[in-house]
Design a protein around this motif. Structure first.
Motif, PDB file in Angstrom:
ATOM      1  N   SER A   1      36.104  23.035  48.250  1.00  0.00           N
ATOM      2  CA  SER A   1      35.808  23.164  46.923  1.00  0.00           C
ATOM      3  C   SER A   1      35.662  24.810  46.851  1.00  0.00           C
ATOM      4  N   PRO A   2      37.088  25.474  45.672  1.00  0.00           N
ATOM      5  CA  PRO A   2      37.194  26.024  45.387  1.00  0.00           C
ATOM      6  C   PRO A   2      35.888  27.236  44.680  1.00  0.00           C
ATOM      7  N   VAL A   3      35.787  28.720  45.369  1.00  0.00           N
ATOM      8  CA  VAL A   3      34.891  29.710  44.521  1.00  0.00           C
ATOM      9  C   VAL A   3      35.520  29.915  43.673  1.00  0.00           C
ATOM     10  N   ALA A   4      34.439  30.786  43.058  1.00  0.00           N
ATOM     11  CA  ALA A   4      35.908  31.525  41.876  1.00  0.00           C
ATOM     12  C   ALA A   4      36.552  32.899  41.830  1.00  0.00           C
ATOM     13  N   HIS A   5      37.357  32.907  41.217  1.00  0.00           N
ATOM     14  CA  HIS A   5      38.825  34.235  41.577  1.00  0.00           C
ATOM     15  C   HIS A   5      37.314  35.749  41.371  1.00  0.00           C
ATOM     16  N   HIS A   6      37.953  36.493  42.493  1.00  0.00           N
ATOM     17  CA  HIS A   6      37.558  37.691  42.120  1.00  0.00           C
ATOM     18  C   HIS A   6      38.609  38.733  42.033  1.00  0.00           C
ATOM     19  N   CYS A   7      38.169  39.652  41.157  1.00  0.00           N
ATOM     20  CA  CYS A   7      39.430  40.617  41.189  1.00  0.00           C
ATOM     21  C   CYS A   7      38.970  42.183  41.052  1.00  0.00           C
ATOM     22  N   GLY A   8      39.215  43.674  41.438  1.00  0.00           N
ATOM     23  CA  GLY A   8      38.683  43.926  41.391  1.00  0.00           C
ATOM     24  C   GLY A   8      40.143  45.696  42.205  1.00  0.00           C
ATOM     25  N   THR A   9      39.819  46.845  41.784  1.00  0.00           N
ATOM     26  CA  THR A   9      40.700  47.537  42.731  1.00  0.00           C
ATOM     27  C   THR A   9      40.654  47.718  44.229  1.00  0.00           C
ATOM     28  N   ASP A  10      39.247  47.148  44.429  1.00  0.00           N
ATOM     29  CA  ASP A  10      38.989  47.990  46.129  1.00  0.00           C
ATOM     30  C   ASP A  10      39.047  45.908  46.455  1.00  0.00           C
ATOM     31  N   PRO A  11      40.456  45.849  47.599  1.00  0.00           N
ATOM     32  CA  PRO A  11      40.070  44.821  48.114  1.00  0.00           C
ATOM     33  C   PRO A  11      39.518  44.767  49.290  1.00  0.00           C
ATOM     34  N   LEU A  12      38.077  44.849  50.091  1.00  0.00           N
ATOM     35  CA  LEU A  12      37.481  45.282  50.602  1.00  0.00           C
ATOM     36  C   LEU A  12      36.037  44.640  50.009  1.00  0.00           C
ATOM     37  N   VAL A  13      35.705  45.578  48.639  1.00  0.00           N
ATOM     38  CA  VAL A  13      35.148  45.079  48.321  1.00  0.00           C
ATOM     39  C   VAL A  13      34.823  43.601  46.865  1.00  0.00           C
ATOM     40  N   VAL A  14      36.068  42.946  46.467  1.00  0.00           N
ATOM     41  CA  VAL A  14      36.547  42.237  46.279  1.00  0.00           C
ATOM     42  C   VAL A  14      35.740  40.733  47.412  1.00  0.00           C
ATOM     43  N   MET A  15      36.156  40.656  48.079  1.00  0.00           N
ATOM     44  CA  MET A  15      36.239  40.071  49.374  1.00  0.00           C
ATOM     45  C   MET A  15      34.512  39.933  50.145  1.00  0.00           C
ATOM     46  N   ARG A  16      34.058  40.523  49.359  1.00  0.00           N
ATOM     47  CA  ARG A  16      32.569  40.702  50.318  1.00  0.00           C
ATOM     48  C   ARG A  16      31.798  39.764  48.636  1.00  0.00           C
TER      49      ARG A  16
END
Length: 95
Positions: free
Chosen positions: A65-80
């Motif tokens: 079950s893939p979770v939608a991709h998340h993108c941003g400039t801070d990998p920690l924020v995007v991972m959260r």
């Protein structure tokens, strides 16, 4: 959890945050078989750095079950953000 970095070496801070985020999903341990996390550094045409985080869950009931991709400039924020969505999806499935 399997974790892979694409386009960069990763950091201890990212590793630590991934471990913290995985703990959030621990309560779904009876239904969650595996978790795959990919963090890719993408360079824009203007030399900007963006991180694309992909989180895939493998559950007992529905399999992959893939979770939608998340993108941003801070990998920690995007991972959260990715783990937030995963938590909501798992809650919905267990309700």
């Amino acid at each position: 959890m399997q974790m892979v970095y694409l386009g960069f070496a990763g950091t201890a801070a990212i590793e630590a945050e991934a471990g913290v985020q995985l703990l959030r999903l621990e309560r779904f341990g009876k239904t969650l078989k595996a978790c795959h996390l990919a963090i890719e550094e993408v360079h824009g045409l203007d030399a900007s750095q963006t991180y694309d985080v992909r989180l895939d869950l493998v559950t007992v009931s529905s399999g992959f079950s893939p979770v939608a991709h998340h993108c941003g400039t801070d990998p920690l924020v995007v991972m959260r953000e990715a783990f937030d969505e995963a938590e909501h999806e798992l809650e919905a499935k267990s309700a």
